[in-house]
Write an enzyme that holds these catalytic residues in place. Structure first.
Site, PDB file in Angstrom:
ATOM      1  N   ASP A  14       8.170  -7.490   0.750  1.00 30.13           N
ATOM      2  CA  ASP A  14       8.476  -8.908   0.966  1.00 30.13           C
ATOM      3  C   ASP A  14       9.686  -9.389   0.173  1.00 30.13           C
ATOM      4  O   ASP A  14       9.779 -10.557  -0.202  1.00 30.13           O
ATOM      5  CB  ASP A  14       7.251  -9.796   0.628  1.00 30.13           C
ATOM      6  CG  ASP A  14       6.047  -9.434   1.463  1.00 30.13           C
ATOM      7  OD1 ASP A  14       6.236  -9.006   2.615  1.00 30.13           O
ATOM      8  OD2 ASP A  14       4.918  -9.586   0.967  1.00 30.13           O
ATOM      9  N   LYS A  17      13.828  -8.222   3.274  1.00 24.32           N
ATOM     10  CA  LYS A  17      14.552  -7.171   4.005  1.00 24.32           C
ATOM     11  C   LYS A  17      14.975  -7.635   5.403  1.00 24.32           C
ATOM     12  O   LYS A  17      16.100  -7.396   5.835  1.00 24.32           O
ATOM     13  CB  LYS A  17      13.665  -5.910   4.120  1.00 24.32           C
ATOM     14  CG  LYS A  17      13.274  -5.328   2.766  1.00 24.32           C
ATOM     15  CD  LYS A  17      12.304  -4.182   2.902  1.00 24.32           C
ATOM     16  CE  LYS A  17      10.928  -4.596   3.374  1.00 24.32           C
ATOM     17  NZ  LYS A  17      10.139  -5.379   2.410  1.00 24.32           N
ATOM     18  N   GLY A  41       5.866  -7.507   7.626  1.00 28.14           N
ATOM     19  CA  GLY A  41       6.129  -8.818   8.208  1.00 28.14           C
ATOM     20  C   GLY A  41       7.504  -9.217   7.730  1.00 28.14           C
ATOM     21  O   GLY A  41       7.689  -9.524   6.552  1.00 28.14           O
ATOM     22  N   HIS A  42       8.493  -9.120   8.600  1.00 24.43           N
ATOM     23  CA  HIS A  42       9.881  -9.378   8.217  1.00 24.43           C
ATOM     24  C   HIS A  42      10.333 -10.693   8.839  1.00 24.43           C
ATOM     25  O   HIS A  42      10.377 -10.821  10.055  1.00 24.43           O
ATOM     26  CB  HIS A  42      10.773  -8.210   8.650  1.00 24.43           C
ATOM     27  CG  HIS A  42      10.454  -6.923   7.949  1.00 24.43           C
ATOM     28  ND1 HIS A  42      11.123  -5.744   8.163  1.00 24.43           N
ATOM     29  CD2 HIS A  42       9.530  -6.640   6.986  1.00 24.43           C
ATOM     30  CE1 HIS A  42      10.619  -4.798   7.379  1.00 24.43           C
ATOM     31  NE2 HIS A  42       9.647  -5.316   6.671  1.00 24.43           N
ATOM     32  N   GLN A 223       7.795  -2.353   3.586  1.00 20.96           N
ATOM     33  CA  GLN A 223       7.131  -2.337   2.270  1.00 20.96           C
ATOM     34  C   GLN A 223       8.188  -2.224   1.163  1.00 20.96           C
ATOM     35  O   GLN A 223       9.272  -2.731   1.332  1.00 20.96           O
ATOM     36  CB  GLN A 223       6.092  -1.197   2.166  1.00 20.96           C
ATOM     37  CG  GLN A 223       4.862  -1.388   3.056  1.00 20.96           C
ATOM     38  CD  GLN A 223       5.105  -1.078   4.522  1.00 20.96           C
ATOM     39  OE1 GLN A 223       5.525   0.015   4.868  1.00 20.96           O
ATOM     40  NE2 GLN A 223       4.843  -2.019   5.408  1.00 20.96           N
TER      41      GLN A 223
END
Ligand code: GDP
Ligand code: IMO
Ligand code: MG
Length: 424
Positions: A14, A17, A41-42, A223
């Site tokens: 988080d 990225k 979750g980007h 990650q």
């Protein structure tokens, strides 16, 4: 010959990225994911819109670039369909430019149940996984029991049934039988049909051919390094190699093809899920960072644990990945703090002070901090480096010196436009 650049997180995920991949995509021909799955979750924000991507690379919004889901990724067809259809609905054509490796492994509904069962079995030692079946899917891959995207092209139902039966047996052995996947399974098979509409490729051939044709590739990590299966805070990690080497195995490219390695860091540090976190703040400062930084999981909505930046862990992450450039995110979140702290060493339980990352960080490590003056300015409005206040310039210079790596980009807000490129 063109090189492949790799962009990855150096903390516990988080870091931001997704935002940076989107910003850098115009410089590249191809964007590729190499590991992880819908545990990621980007988040991307531009032109007043916000998107959260889980399996689809974050290069999907910039023109007609090719985006690849590589062999190292684990894919849940139902979640992929949900994510992709939402993008299609908002006008983003995917089917011609999103290529999926036939060697990527499929996350089955029973993998997600197994994820729950293993967590339940661990009791108070549970990892706090995202519940997406990541661990069990990679376990099946490594134990040579996996089901791959390419399997959908031939006699799939029978293969699926055999894998499911094996999982059911495992769940019975774990005494975890109170589940019902009827509805999920229906959607999962719709996802399989949907998947057939995409180019299913041998992405290692494709990427190497693109490189030979002088095309440039950006690899998007998921990650972060501290969640890496080998080098992270084991066993509180994810089940893939999140580090730079993962790009080689997760896409099928030689290490000599790797060019720049972009290490993404927050100006502070967060972690979601269980496991050690030496600089975690349990006080008002931690709560303030969480509130200002909106530190809640993009996928699970879980509260992220917050703390000061940890330079001991970052130095380790930089070495493991061969980071050539740093990108610092969320500097604006610290705007209102009179001083900011950076952990420069660890004090062990026996009183010894060390400046390297040890085997075990779970047992009574006390961070040794350097305190620096804050910057009393709203960084999110800043448009160029010249407008940075001196104290913030000093903070950047301090980090660059400690980490022996240049900070090439500073992000001052979630929007694509709130990005200061420093490298000339
Ligand atoms: P990722 O998983 O590494 O892509 O990061 P996430 O999307 O899970 O979390 C990063 C969060 O920070 C998202 O909500 C982003 O919109 C937000 N974000 C990214 N860069 C910045 C920044 O420079 N400032 C602020 N305030 N928010 C940012
Ligand atoms: P992005 O790509 C932050 C964490 C989980 C848990 C551990 C194992 O958005 O940075 P898993 O479901 O992978 O078996 O969970 O890893 N985790 C993440 N934390 N960001 C992520 O992804 C994460 N993906 C997994 O919270 O502690
Ligand atoms: Mg995330």
């Amino acid at each position: 010959m063109e090189k492949i650049d790799v962009l990855l997180g150096l903390q516990w995920g988080d870091e931001g990225k997704g935002k940076v991949v989107d910003v850098l995509t115009p410089k590249y021909d191809v964007v590729a994911r190499f590991q992880g799955g819908p545990n990621a979750g980007h988040t991307l924000e531009f032109e007043g819109e916000k998107y959260v991507l889980r399996s689809i690379p974050s290069g999907i919004f910039q023109g007609d670039k090719i985006n690849i889901i590589g062999n190292g990724v684990v894919l849940a067809p139902d979640l992929f369909m949900e994510e992709a259809q939402a993008l299609e609905k908002s006008g983003h054509e995917l089917k011609s430019r999103l290529h999926i490796s036939k060697k990527a492994h499929l996350i089955m509904p029973t993998h997600r149940i197994l994820d729950q069962a293993y967590e339940a079995q661990k009791g108070k030692n549970k990892v706090g996984t995202t519940g997406k079946g990541i661990g069990p899917t990679y376990t099946d891959k490594v134990s040579r029991n996996g089901l791959r995207v390419g399997d959908i092209l031939d006699n799939f139902e029978a293969k699926y049934a055999a894998h499911k039966a094996r999982h059911e047996q495992m769940l019975r052995a774990l005494d975890f039988t109170d589940y019902d996947i009827t509805e999920v399974e229906k959607k999962w098979f719709e996802g399989i049909e949907y998947l057939r509409q995409f180019p299913l490729v041998d992405s290692e051939h494709e990427i190497n051919a693109l490189l030979k044709a002088n095309k440039s590739v950006l690899c998007e990590g998921a990650q972060g390094t501290m969640l890496d299966i080998d080098f992270g805070s084991y066993p509180f990690v994810t089940s893939s190699n999140t580090i730079c080497a993962g790009a080689c195995t997760g896409l099928g490219v030689g290490p000599n093809k790797i060019g720049d390695v972009y290490g993404i860091i927050k100006a502070y540090c967060t972690r979601v899920g269980a496991g050690p976190f030496p600089t975690e703040l349990f006080d008002e400062t931690g709560a303030k960072i969480r509130a200002i930084g909106h530190e809640y999981g993009a996928v699970t909505g879980r509260e992220r644990r917050c703390g000061w930046i940890d330079l001991v862990a970052l130095k380790y992450a930089i070495i493991i990945n061969g980071v050539t450039k740093l990108i610092m995110m969320k500097s604006d979140v610290l705007d209102g703090f009179p001083t900011v702290k950076a952990c420069v060493a660890y004090k062990l339980k026996n009183g010894e002070v060390i400046d390297y990352f040890p085997y075990d960080i779970s047992d009574g490590i006390e961070p040794v901090y350097k305190e620096l003056p804050g910057w009393n300015l709203n960084l999110s409005e800043v448009k160029s480096e010249d407008e940075f206040p001196q104290t913030f310039k000093d903070y950047i210079a301090f980090l660059e010196q400690e980490l022996e790596t240049p900070i090439a980009i500073v992000s001052v807000g979630p929007d694509r436009a709130q990005t200061i490129i420093r490298e000339k």
